[in-house]
Design a protein around this motif. Structure first.
Motif, PDB file in Angstrom:
ATOM      1  N   GLN A   1       0.222  -1.051  -0.068  1.00  0.00           N
ATOM      2  CA  GLN A   1       0.047   0.000  -0.485  1.00  0.00           C
ATOM      3  C   GLN A   1       0.563   1.144  -0.346  1.00  0.00           C
ATOM      4  O   GLN A   1       0.689   2.170  -0.445  1.00  0.00           O
ATOM      5  CB  GLN A   1      -1.053   0.233   0.946  1.00  0.00           C
ATOM      6  N   LYS A   2       2.030   1.082   1.081  1.00  0.00           N
ATOM      7  CA  LYS A   2       2.760   2.672   0.901  1.00  0.00           C
ATOM      8  C   LYS A   2       3.506   2.535  -0.289  1.00  0.00           C
ATOM      9  O   LYS A   2       3.169   4.052  -1.201  1.00  0.00           O
ATOM     10  CB  LYS A   2       3.817   2.401   1.775  1.00  0.00           C
ATOM     11  N   ALA A   3       3.544   1.510  -1.030  1.00  0.00           N
ATOM     12  CA  ALA A   3       4.479   1.828  -2.346  1.00  0.00           C
ATOM     13  C   ALA A   3       3.743   2.406  -3.616  1.00  0.00           C
ATOM     14  O   ALA A   3       3.565   3.445  -4.152  1.00  0.00           O
ATOM     15  CB  ALA A   3       4.982   0.489  -2.794  1.00  0.00           C
ATOM     16  N   ALA A   4       2.403   1.823  -3.414  1.00  0.00           N
ATOM     17  CA  ALA A   4       1.162   1.757  -4.523  1.00  0.00           C
ATOM     18  C   ALA A   4       0.685   3.868  -4.284  1.00  0.00           C
ATOM     19  O   ALA A   4       0.494   4.595  -5.263  1.00  0.00           O
ATOM     20  CB  ALA A   4      -0.449   1.662  -4.060  1.00  0.00           C
TER      21      ALA A   4
ATOM     22  N   TRP B   1       1.819   9.364  -5.687  1.00  0.00           N
ATOM     23  CA  TRP B   1       1.777  10.948  -5.581  1.00  0.00           C
ATOM     24  C   TRP B   1       2.412  11.704  -6.944  1.00  0.00           C
ATOM     25  O   TRP B   1       2.711  12.688  -7.313  1.00  0.00           O
ATOM     26  CB  TRP B   1       2.808  11.206  -4.107  1.00  0.00           C
ATOM     27  N   LEU B   2       3.945  10.112  -7.640  1.00  0.00           N
ATOM     28  CA  LEU B   2       4.798  11.148  -8.101  1.00  0.00           C
ATOM     29  C   LEU B   2       3.759  11.489  -9.158  1.00  0.00           C
ATOM     30  O   LEU B   2       4.887  12.366 -10.149  1.00  0.00           O
ATOM     31  CB  LEU B   2       5.448   9.840  -7.893  1.00  0.00           C
ATOM     32  N   PHE B   3       3.082  10.430  -9.794  1.00  0.00           N
ATOM     33  CA  PHE B   3       2.051  10.640 -10.907  1.00  0.00           C
ATOM     34  C   PHE B   3       1.844  12.112 -10.864  1.00  0.00           C
ATOM     35  O   PHE B   3       1.733  12.102 -12.320  1.00  0.00           O
ATOM     36  CB  PHE B   3       1.259   9.314 -10.907  1.00  0.00           C
ATOM     37  N   VAL B   4       1.283  12.559 -10.028  1.00  0.00           N
ATOM     38  CA  VAL B   4       0.252  13.142  -9.189  1.00  0.00           C
ATOM     39  C   VAL B   4       1.444  14.798  -9.685  1.00  0.00           C
ATOM     40  O   VAL B   4       1.064  15.586 -10.811  1.00  0.00           O
ATOM     41  CB  VAL B   4      -0.500  14.033  -9.056  1.00  0.00           C
ATOM     42  N   CYS B   5       1.983  14.991  -9.140  1.00  0.00           N
ATOM     43  CA  CYS B   5       3.447  15.763  -9.236  1.00  0.00           C
ATOM     44  C   CYS B   5       3.860  15.677 -10.227  1.00  0.00           C
ATOM     45  O   CYS B   5       4.448  16.868 -11.213  1.00  0.00           O
ATOM     46  CB  CYS B   5       4.776  15.560  -8.262  1.00  0.00           C
ATOM     47  N   LEU B   6       3.986  14.852 -11.493  1.00  0.00           N
ATOM     48  CA  LEU B   6       5.074  15.035 -12.524  1.00  0.00           C
ATOM     49  C   LEU B   6       4.014  14.879 -13.778  1.00  0.00           C
ATOM     50  O   LEU B   6       4.064  16.210 -14.888  1.00  0.00           O
ATOM     51  CB  LEU B   6       5.264  13.427 -12.890  1.00  0.00           C
ATOM     52  N   MET B   7       2.961  14.551 -13.996  1.00  0.00           N
ATOM     53  CA  MET B   7       1.270  14.986 -14.296  1.00  0.00           C
ATOM     54  C   MET B   7       1.585  16.817 -14.438  1.00  0.00           C
ATOM     55  O   MET B   7       1.532  17.035 -15.594  1.00  0.00           O
ATOM     56  CB  MET B   7       0.202  13.935 -14.432  1.00  0.00           C
ATOM     57  N   TYR B   8       1.195  17.118 -13.084  1.00  0.00           N
ATOM     58  CA  TYR B   8       1.231  18.277 -13.370  1.00  0.00           C
ATOM     59  C   TYR B   8       2.383  19.357 -13.888  1.00  0.00           C
ATOM     60  O   TYR B   8       2.163  20.566 -14.289  1.00  0.00           O
ATOM     61  CB  TYR B   8       0.888  19.177 -11.238  1.00  0.00           C
TER      62      TYR B   8
ATOM     63  N   LEU C   1       9.291   4.732 -13.225  1.00  0.00           N
ATOM     64  CA  LEU C   1       8.695   5.145 -11.644  1.00  0.00           C
ATOM     65  C   LEU C   1       8.253   3.413 -11.628  1.00  0.00           C
ATOM     66  O   LEU C   1       8.707   2.946  -9.996  1.00  0.00           O
ATOM     67  CB  LEU C   1       7.917   5.420 -11.485  1.00  0.00           C
ATOM     68  N   ILE C   2       7.495   2.927 -11.991  1.00  0.00           N
ATOM     69  CA  ILE C   2       6.961   1.627 -11.418  1.00  0.00           C
ATOM     70  C   ILE C   2       7.896   0.111 -11.421  1.00  0.00           C
ATOM     71  O   ILE C   2       7.820  -0.510 -10.172  1.00  0.00           O
ATOM     72  CB  ILE C   2       5.364   1.318 -12.931  1.00  0.00           C
ATOM     73  N   ARG C   3       7.930   0.333 -12.475  1.00  0.00           N
ATOM     74  CA  ARG C   3       9.019  -0.957 -12.680  1.00  0.00           C
ATOM     75  C   ARG C   3       9.652  -0.893 -10.858  1.00  0.00           C
ATOM     76  O   ARG C   3      10.130  -1.944 -10.763  1.00  0.00           O
ATOM     77  CB  ARG C   3      10.695  -1.019 -13.468  1.00  0.00           C
ATOM     78  N   SER C   4      10.730   0.780 -11.306  1.00  0.00           N
ATOM     79  CA  SER C   4      11.046   0.034 -10.299  1.00  0.00           C
ATOM     80  C   SER C   4      11.082   0.458  -8.553  1.00  0.00           C
ATOM     81  O   SER C   4      11.512  -0.568  -7.194  1.00  0.00           O
ATOM     82  CB  SER C   4      11.837   1.712 -10.140  1.00  0.00           C
ATOM     83  N   TYR C   5       9.896   0.601  -7.738  1.00  0.00           N
ATOM     84  CA  TYR C   5       9.343   0.135  -7.157  1.00  0.00           C
ATOM     85  C   TYR C   5       8.499  -1.137  -6.613  1.00  0.00           C
ATOM     86  O   TYR C   5       8.916  -2.208  -6.533  1.00  0.00           O
ATOM     87  CB  TYR C   5       7.400   1.161  -6.500  1.00  0.00           C
ATOM     88  N   CYS C   6       8.403  -2.274  -8.177  1.00  0.00           N
ATOM     89  CA  CYS C   6       8.027  -3.300  -8.227  1.00  0.00           C
ATOM     90  C   CYS C   6       9.142  -4.033  -7.991  1.00  0.00           C
ATOM     91  O   CYS C   6       9.342  -5.128  -7.108  1.00  0.00           O
ATOM     92  CB  CYS C   6       6.983  -4.097  -9.430  1.00  0.00           C
ATOM     93  N   ASP C   7      10.411  -3.799  -8.302  1.00  0.00           N
ATOM     94  CA  ASP C   7      11.501  -4.185  -8.003  1.00  0.00           C
ATOM     95  C   ASP C   7      11.996  -4.125  -6.953  1.00  0.00           C
ATOM     96  O   ASP C   7      13.380  -4.898  -6.264  1.00  0.00           O
ATOM     97  CB  ASP C   7      12.995  -4.087  -9.886  1.00  0.00           C
ATOM     98  N   ASP C   8      12.340  -2.918  -6.685  1.00  0.00           N
ATOM     99  CA  ASP C   8      12.942  -2.826  -4.917  1.00  0.00           C
ATOM    100  C   ASP C   8      12.252  -2.753  -3.765  1.00  0.00           C
ATOM    101  O   ASP C   8      11.136  -2.014  -3.960  1.00  0.00           O
ATOM    102  CB  ASP C   8      14.143  -1.283  -5.245  1.00  0.00           C
TER     103      ASP C   8
ATOM    104  N   PRO D   1      10.471   5.639   7.120  1.00  0.00           N
ATOM    105  CA  PRO D   1       9.339   5.456   7.684  1.00  0.00           C
ATOM    106  C   PRO D   1       7.984   6.160   7.190  1.00  0.00           C
ATOM    107  O   PRO D   1       8.212   7.061   6.144  1.00  0.00           O
ATOM    108  CB  PRO D   1       8.820   6.833   9.382  1.00  0.00           C
ATOM    109  N   PRO D   2       6.929   5.550   7.240  1.00  0.00           N
ATOM    110  CA  PRO D   2       5.767   5.700   6.159  1.00  0.00           C
ATOM    111  C   PRO D   2       5.449   6.989   6.124  1.00  0.00           C
ATOM    112  O   PRO D   2       5.228   7.801   7.699  1.00  0.00           O
ATOM    113  CB  PRO D   2       4.877   4.600   6.813  1.00  0.00           C
TER     114      PRO D   2
END
Length: 212
Positions: free
Chosen positions: A148-151, A156-163, A189-196, A202-203
């Motif tokens: 859940q934390k990674a998702a 958050w990164l998507f919205v920042c990148l898109m904006y 970014l998605i691949r990096s989160y899935c692989d690492d 802390p969350p």
């Protein structure tokens, strides 16, 4: 001749405000400019919206509704990987047959107004938070390797990148082909989160806000 309801008039005025902002930006927004675009009198615009802030809030809601309807008709009708891809492609204006709304000057104006209007700031932040929460859920469903934390962080990164992408392209005039870079970065970014799966600390309560 059929009468025009107050709600119809307000929608006409909100559309007029959208067109005025998209055409000339916030510095030139006025009751006269909105009335001209709406095809109404200045007095009628002020009758329905004596407070300009109320007009801007309804404009925020109108734009959010446009995105909601398009996403339901596109990404919402997909299954599996195509669903997330359609969501991301739409926001970077890469979805075949469906253009992202041309509204970047309007969103620039809303962001400027949010600096001095807690109500506009709350409305906009709520809308971006909703985008993030929906996408966080979609990431979690599509990529089981993500917790859940990674998702949430990816949303958050998507919205920042898109904006940020659209401010550079639509507001500052960089070539629209840069959307390929931004979209490619999201996949990486998605691949990096899935692989690492390493825990980097802390969350953080993603999408939380400081109190006003």
């Amino acid at each position: 001749m059929a009468s025009t309801s107050g709600q119809d008039r307000r929608q006409q005025i909100v559309q007029g405000a959208f067109e005025a902002l998209q055409a000339r930006g916030l510095p030139h927004l006025s009751y006269d400019a909105v009335a001209e675009r709406a095809g109404l009198t200045r007095q009628l615009v002020r009758y329905h919206y004596p407070e300009p802030e109320a007009l801007m809030l309804d404009l925020c809601d109108m734009m959010a509704g446009i995105y909601r309807d398009v996403l339901i008709a596109t990404a919402g009708s997909q299954q599996g990987p195509a669903r997330v891809d359609a969501f991301l492609d739409f926001y970077f204006d890469m979805l075949d047959g469906t253009l992202k709304p041309r509204d970047d000057r309007v969103y620039d104006a809303m962001m400027s107004l949010s600096a001095g209007s807690p109500a506009v700031r709350e409305r906009l932040s709520g809308q971006y938070r909703l985008i993030g929460q929906v996408l966080s859920h979609e990431f979690g469903v599509q990529y089981p390797a993500l917790d859940q934390k990674a998702a949430e962080e990816l949303s958050w990164l998507f919205v920042c990148l898109m904006y940020g992408h659209w401010k550079m392209v639509a507001s500052l005039g960089f070539d629209p082909s840069h959307r390929v870079i931004s979209r490619r970065a999201m996949d990486r970014l998605i691949r990096s989160y899935c692989d690492d799966s390493e825990d980097f600390g802390p969350p953080i309560d993603v999408w939380s806000r400081e109190p006003e």
